[in-house]
Design a protein around this motif. Structure first.
Motif, PDB file in Angstrom:
ATOM      1  N   ALA A 190      15.059 -86.366 -30.314  1.00 25.55           N
ATOM      2  CA  ALA A 190      14.390 -87.323 -29.374  1.00 25.55           C
ATOM      3  C   ALA A 190      14.355 -88.803 -29.868  1.00 25.55           C
ATOM      4  CB  ALA A 190      12.781 -86.608 -29.667  1.00 25.55           C
ATOM      5  N   ASP A 195      15.840 -90.669 -24.247  1.00 24.18           N
ATOM      6  CA  ASP A 195      14.605 -90.360 -23.062  1.00 24.18           C
ATOM      7  C   ASP A 195      15.261 -91.262 -21.866  1.00 24.18           C
ATOM      8  OD1 ASP A 195      13.408 -89.014 -24.733  1.00 24.18           O
ATOM      9  OD2 ASP A 195      11.905 -90.514 -25.295  1.00 24.18           O
ATOM     10  N   SER A 213       8.921 -83.756 -25.777  1.00 16.14           N
ATOM     11  CA  SER A 213      10.191 -83.300 -26.553  1.00 16.14           C
ATOM     12  C   SER A 213       9.820 -81.845 -26.940  1.00 16.14           C
ATOM     13  CB  SER A 213      10.624 -84.301 -27.765  1.00 16.14           C
ATOM     14  OG  SER A 213       9.573 -84.514 -28.453  1.00 16.14           O
ATOM     15  N   TRP A 218      13.120 -79.095 -22.885  1.00  9.84           N
ATOM     16  CA  TRP A 218      13.649 -79.745 -24.069  1.00  9.84           C
ATOM     17  C   TRP A 218      14.294 -78.886 -25.159  1.00  9.84           C
ATOM     18  CZ3 TRP A 218      14.835 -84.902 -25.548  1.00  9.84           C
ATOM     19  CH2 TRP A 218      14.697 -85.989 -24.459  1.00  9.84           C
ATOM     20  N   ARG A 229      14.827 -84.697 -34.807  1.00  6.82           N
ATOM     21  CA  ARG A 229      14.465 -85.888 -34.875  1.00  6.82           C
ATOM     22  C   ARG A 229      15.257 -86.923 -35.516  1.00  6.82           C
ATOM     23  NH1 ARG A 229      10.016 -84.993 -31.622  1.00  6.82           N
ATOM     24  NH2 ARG A 229       8.819 -83.037 -32.292  1.00  6.82           N
TER      25      ARG A 229
END
Length: 263
Positions: A190, A195, A213, A218, A229
């Motif tokens: 993410a 994005d 997310s 996702w 992350r």
């Protein structure tokens, strides 16, 4: 970015090290830059523009790394600022359009320039400094797309695949000089850039995409049940550039929640 930072104390194992992180203004690059700063390194980052997430303790340089001149000018500024380089993290990359595999036009060339040749050019400019210092570490950011490329991301996957091969060959070439070369292959992470790319692809395909997310759309086929992350990648890089990874070179570490293994 700060919400993804780990709370554990980070050892100051990079004290005195001089690091360059490209694409370091936000997302994965900013997280990596901050992780190296937290470990005691002095960091210079590069991107076209700074963002709110750009680490304030790093020296930011505005640069277009998709061009030979842009890389050359950034390398000169980094060397002047740091006095030498011990760590290079080639994170610059991305896509600006999603051409067909048969559209051999400027978007393909741009993808090769920014996702592959930016690293080749920067390494060529900075390795002499590492040699003079007696060693160093180079990290390349690859991608899960090299394993399972989407048709609209074929230009990106091809450039990253070239980076993987280059990573292996460069590691063998530089090993006798005490320079380690490694790669990290993020899975579904993410980030603002991811994005934006997903939105552009969905518009081109004419489909709606849920941007949460944590949604099933996702998470999909990730065995660990969550999206990655930026800090997940930053922690891996923090280890790879540290003395704890002194016997690691020429390999690519997948950080994808088990996604590749599940294919």
């Amino acid at each position: 970015m700060t919400e993804n930072r780990l709370t554990a104390q980070i050892p100051q194992e990079l004290e005195g090290k001089r690091a360059v992180v490209t694409g370091g203004s936000r997302g994965i690059g900013a997280a990596i830059a901050q992780r190296l700063l937290d470990a005691g390194a002095t960091v210079v980052t590069a991107a076209r523009n700074p963002h709110a997430d750009t680490p304030s303790a790093a020296k930011f340089v505005s640069a277009d790394l998709s061009t030979p001149d842009g890389v050359r000018e950034f390398a000169a500024t980094a060397l002047e600022t740091l006095g030498g380089v011990d760590i290079v993290v080639n994170n610059a990359g991305g896509v600006r359009a999603f051409p067909s595999a048969l559209d051999l036009e400027e978007d393909w060339q741009y993808s090769v320039d920014v996702n592959f040749l930016s690293a080749v050019r920067l390494n060529a400019a900075l390795v002499p400094s590492m040699r003079a210092s007696g060693g160093g570490v180079i990290v390349h950011l690859s991608s899960f797309a090299t394993i399972s490329p989407h048709p609209l991301l074929l230009h990106y996957a091809a450039a990253k695949s070239a980076l993987d091969i280059y990573n292996k060959g460069l590691a063998v070439q530089l090993a006798p000089e005490g320079i380690r070369v490694v790669a990290v292959s993020p899975g579904r992470i993410a980030t603002p850039g991811a994005d934006e790319a997903l939105l552009k692809m969905s518009e081109q395909l004419g489909v709606a995409v849920e941007m949460d997310s944590d949604s099933d759309e996702w998470v999909g086929d990730i065995p660990l049940g969550r999206i990655g992350r930026s800090q997940d990648i930053a922690e891996a890089v923090g280890f790879l550039v540290s003395p704890r990874a002194s016997f690691v070179s020429g390999t690519t570490l997948a950080i994808d929640g088990g996604q590749a293994a599940a294919l």
